[in-house]
Design a protein around this motif. Structure first.
Motif, short mmCIF file in Angstrom:
data_model
loop_
_atom_site.label_atom_id
_atom_site.label_comp_id
_atom_site.label_asym_id
_atom_site.label_seq_id
_atom_site.Cartn_x
_atom_site.Cartn_y
_atom_site.Cartn_z
N ARG A 128 3.76 1.85 -5.74
CA ARG A 128 4.80 1.32 -4.86
C ARG A 128 5.93 2.34 -4.75
O ARG A 128 5.94 3.35 -5.45
CB ARG A 128 5.35 0.00 -5.43
N ARG A 129 6.87 2.04 -3.89
CA ARG A 129 8.02 2.92 -3.76
C ARG A 129 8.92 2.78 -4.99
O ARG A 129 8.72 1.89 -5.82
CB ARG A 129 8.78 2.60 -2.48
N HIS A 168 2.75 2.47 3.92
CA HIS A 168 2.19 2.86 2.63
C HIS A 168 0.87 2.16 2.36
O HIS A 168 -0.10 2.79 1.90
CB HIS A 168 3.19 2.52 1.52
#
Length: 369
Positions: A136-137, A146
């Motif tokens: 994840r970010r 993403h």
């Protein structure tokens, strides 16, 4: 484990540890995302009536396909679903396991976005499915770009999305789910264990099922229905997916008593919603209070809250435990997860955390604010 058993164990399981949260007897247990409110007397009476009707027939096997329960689940979800769209099992973990048994396995890949539900990679390992973590970010968010890029890069047979996500509590918007589906050639499983606690139910993947035969929505009765001890999970999907799962499910996997109890709880779904609303208020109280102290808190659509601003999360976890409050150390540096409890339990947690802040300011990054 003895050397002999270790030798016989599958090589990919050697040295691994089983899933599990600490089971510690404390006054305030807020570590496993259980519903804090027990079933009230009226709901107990309805569930008991359903159970009593089945007790005299326990010499007979249960309905192998749990048709009546699936009918009730379809009615509860609405959205034009029928019994053919529903499947039930012993908790959503068994649902996810059956999906991997049918659509994963050796030489196949499951894709997830960690940190997320830690059982996904464990279930993949147990079924011989390769698990790929696309991450994840930095703020643990997940966006359509993403997700689509990860699916295109890895071409998984099964993709796991979790909404609201565990441990962050954040919900996905429908554009993320549709982007995942459009990029995928395999099954897309949206794990919605905490869906009833979401602030906006329109983002549920249930509404995206029509016309998407590879989309699956997994849910549980453990949380919103206060039914964790009953172990009832279910999914909604295209009838062909339900048909495929019957190839791998164990015969008579869902007991007659489990089916009866679940039908009783579903009969009381509107009444049980009051407990959900109370837990939402306590969740929001935790979020608002911690933010007022300067602690970073993830937006939560679940019945739990992930908070940070800790220099030593495990030390804070221990300080809370010393005060009789058990929360979850989920292994994210500087962060802990706490389940929303009753009003009294939530107050107990907030008081314990506040005392810890005052007595040990060095454990809090934002303590000086």
């Amino acid at each position: 484990m003895s050397d002999e058993i270790h030798r016989l164990l599958r090589e990919d399981l050697r040295g691994k540890r089983p899933y599990g949260a600490p089971q510690i007897q404390v006054p305030i247990a807020l570590n496993t995302n259980e519903n804090a409110y027990p079933l009230d007397d009226e709901v107990v009476a309805v569930v008991s009536r359903h159970l009593e009707q089945r007790l005299r027939n326990l010499n007979r096997y249960p309905d192998r396909d749990a048709v009546d329960l699936r009918h009730d689940l379809a009615k509860y979800l609405g959205a034009g679903l029928s019994v053919d769209n529903l499947w039930a099992a012993n908790g959503s973990n068994e649902i996810l396991q059956q999906l991997l048994q049918a659509f994963g396995g050796p030489n196949r890949t499951a894709l997830g976005f960690m940190p997320s539900y830690s059982m996904h990679p464990l279930l993949a390992r147990g079924t011989g499915t390769d698990f790929v973590d696309a991450g994840r970010r930095a703020d643990y968010s997940l966006d359509a770009e993403h997700v689509a890029q990860a699916i295109t890069a890895h071409d998984p047979d099964v993709t796991f999305l979790v909404s609201p996500n565990n441990p962050t509590g954040t919900a996905l918007t429908t554009d993320v789910i549709t982007a995942a589906y459009d990029a995928s050639h395999g099954l897309v499983v949206v794990d919605e264990a905490y869906a009833e606690f979401a602030r906006d139910s329109s983002h549920s993947a249930i509404h995206l099922l029509p016309g998407r035969s590879r989309l699956v929505v997994s849910r549980t009765m453990s949380k919103a229905f206060a039914f964790a001890g009953a172990r009832v999970g279910y999914l909604a999907a295209d009838p062909a997916v339900v048909e495929a799962l019957q190839l791998v499910r164990l015969p008579y996997h869902l007991s007659a008593l489990t089916q009866a109890a679940a039908r009783g709880a579903l009969e009381c779904s509107e009444q049980l919603q009051h407990g959900v609303e109370r837990l939402r208020r306590e969740r929001d109280r935790i979020v608002d209070t911690l933010r007022s102290w300067g602690l970073p808190v993830a937006d939560s659509d679940a019945n739990f809250v992930l908070f940070g601003g800790l220099t030593d999360s495990h030390a804070v976890w221990q300080k809370l435990l010393d005060r009789g409050v058990l929360v979850r150390d989920i292994g994210l540096d500087g962060r802990l997860r706490v389940t929303a409890g009753t009003e009294t339990e939530t107050t107990g947690f907030l008081d314990a955390l506040d005392s810890t802040r005052n007595e040990n300011p060095e454990l809090f990054v934002e303590a000086e604010q």
